[in-house]
Write a protein that holds these residues in place. Structure first.
Motif, PDB file in Angstrom:
ATOM      1  N   HIS A   1      -3.884   0.801  -3.059  1.00  0.00           N
ATOM      2  CA  HIS A   1      -3.020  -0.551  -2.673  1.00  0.00           C
ATOM      3  C   HIS A   1      -2.037  -0.606  -3.938  1.00  0.00           C
ATOM      4  O   HIS A   1      -2.685  -0.270  -5.150  1.00  0.00           O
ATOM      5  CB  HIS A   1      -4.168  -1.842  -1.976  1.00  0.00           C
ATOM      6  CG  HIS A   1      -3.765  -2.148  -0.855  1.00  0.00           C
ATOM      7  ND1 HIS A   1      -5.632  -1.389  -0.497  1.00  0.00           N
ATOM      8  CD2 HIS A   1      -3.452  -1.460   0.163  1.00  0.00           C
ATOM      9  CE1 HIS A   1      -5.814  -1.814   0.576  1.00  0.00           C
ATOM     10  NE2 HIS A   1      -4.246  -1.613   1.287  1.00  0.00           N
TER      11      HIS A   1
ATOM     12  N   ASP B   1      -4.935  -4.375   6.379  1.00  0.00           N
ATOM     13  CA  ASP B   1      -3.891  -3.157   6.235  1.00  0.00           C
ATOM     14  C   ASP B   1      -2.669  -3.667   6.376  1.00  0.00           C
ATOM     15  O   ASP B   1      -2.376  -4.032   7.150  1.00  0.00           O
ATOM     16  CB  ASP B   1      -4.950  -2.407   6.355  1.00  0.00           C
ATOM     17  CG  ASP B   1      -4.563  -1.277   5.044  1.00  0.00           C
ATOM     18  OD1 ASP B   1      -3.617  -1.085   3.840  1.00  0.00           O
ATOM     19  OD2 ASP B   1      -5.390  -0.116   5.058  1.00  0.00           O
TER      20      ASP B   1
ATOM     21  N   GLY C   1       1.095  -1.272  -0.025  1.00  0.00           N
ATOM     22  CA  GLY C   1      -0.006   0.041   0.007  1.00  0.00           C
ATOM     23  C   GLY C   1       0.851   1.100  -0.074  1.00  0.00           C
ATOM     24  O   GLY C   1       1.852   1.519  -0.121  1.00  0.00           O
TER      25      GLY C   1
END
Length: 387
Positions: free
Chosen positions: A212, A372, A188
């Protein structure tokens, strides 16, 4: 001979075999390559063949070279002893084994798949199903390896960039970490930075480019470069954000990003904060207790709207500031206030410095399994030696 259509005669059992073959090919397309992951493709190939034509199946991939993202794969489904039998010649003393290569769309041979049954051999239609499944898997494996190589390149790029922040003044202790998302390298745009300013001050930065992949990592680097140029003018943090927002808004292809700036002045024991849509930082006191810092939050960078305001806070002796991206705290289906409260409820060992704070927070929030990517930066004013 049995008549199945008005135009041709089929040998006994041939019509059913053709229908079974068509059905198998349709299922192969649906069941093999559901994810672009090397081991998943191998498992799906072996599982399909055991279900359709064999009693055992083995997939063997050659290791990639030293520049590749990982080793090869070997996987067996069913009785492994059968796979040690005879090959295509069908010798009567052992199990029947049929082998086919796994070849990418570029013609690169990645390995092979072997299927076996205890007796009876494989019909021409079954052999065709094995060959088709192997070709299909080879294509998916080629795509999976290219994706893995791209992700590895992006990860190495991002780690190299994040691992080389600017050098703050020696009067600060700092520690930073970057963790990619999940077991796969889903890169990301998370980043952190430190900028040395005049009069012993330093600027701490953490940001998160939306999205990303390699494009997000490239945009992240562009933000860092622009920020260094703007910060060199020694403006207060909220004005740095205004300038950076205006610069980025001129490039329509640039992705928006959140960003948090903290200017630390050790001589005055103050920290000046400014936020562009970013989550608030946490201050860990010398006794290990945590507190979220309430800030006025402006829009993300790249909108051209501006509207950033400063917030000044006095730093106590031994206070450690922790800046982070949302991957550290956010959990699927959970309100962000609940996520932040979990972080603020942490109690660390008294006197924990930046390295210990970062390691302990990552461990307690189980950041290595986050969905994430995660970037964290911790800083503490270095204690002056007693004269």
């Amino acid at each position: 001979m049995s008549e199945r259509t008005g135009e041709r005669s089929w040998p006994e059992g041939e019509y059913e075999a053709v229908l079974a073959r068509i059905d198998a090919l349709e299922h192969a397309a649906a069941e093999i390559g559901t994810r672009l992951d090397e081991r998943t493709v191998c498992a799906e190939l072996a599982g399909f063949l055991v279900h359709r034509v064999a009693e055992a199946a083995a997939v063997d991939l050659v290791p990639q070279d030293s520049t590749g993202p990982g080793p090869g794969t070997s996987l067996v489904i069913g009785p492994a002893a059968l796979l040690g039998g005879s090959g295509d010649d069908g010798a009567s003393h052992g199990a029947r084994v049929l082998a086919r290569p796994l070849v990418t769309g570029d013609g690169e041979e990645l390995g092979s798949v072997r299927v076996a049954r205890a007796s009876g051999g494989f019909s021409a239609h079954e052999s065709a199903v094995v060959a088709h499944a192997a070709r299909l898997a080879g294509l998916h494996l080629g795509h999976a390896r290219r994706l893995a190589a791209t992700e590895a390149t992006a990860l190495h790029l991002q780690r190299a960039l994040v691992a080389e922040p600017g050098r703050p003044h020696p009067n600060l202790e700092i520690a930073g970490r970057y963790l990619p998302a999940g077991p796969r390298t889903l890169v990301g745009g998370d980043w952190f930075e430190t900028v040395r300013l005049h009069f012993g001050r330093s600027l701490l930065v953490v940001g998160d480019v939306m999205g990303h992949g390699l494009d997000a990592a490239v945009d992240m680097n562009a933000y860092r470069t622009a920020l260094r140029e703007v910060a060199a003018t020694d403006l207060p943090p909220h004005r740095v954000l205004r300038q950076l927002d205006a610069v980025v808004a001129e490039d329509e292809g640039r992705r928006p990003a959140t960003c948090l700036l903290i200017q630390i002045d050790p001589a005055r024991s103050t920290a000046t904060f400014a936020s562009a849509g970013h989550l608030p930082p946490v201050v860990f006191a010398a006794d290990g207790s945590a507190e979220l810092v309430g800030l006025p939050v402006g829009p993300p960078l790249g909108t051209g709207l501006g509207g950033y305001e400063p917030e000044v806070r006095t730093l106590g002796p031994g206070d450690t500031l922790l800046l982070f991206t949302d991957g550290l705290v956010e959990r699927r289906g959970e309100d962000i206030d609940v996520s932040l409260a979990r972080l603020a409820a942490l109690r660390l060992p008294p006197g924990s410095g930046p390295d210990a704070v970062v390691d302990e927070v990552l461990r307690r929030l189980d950041a290595r399994t986050a969905e994430d990517d995660v970037a964290v930066l911790a800083a503490r004013v270095r204690e002056r030696p007693v004269a």
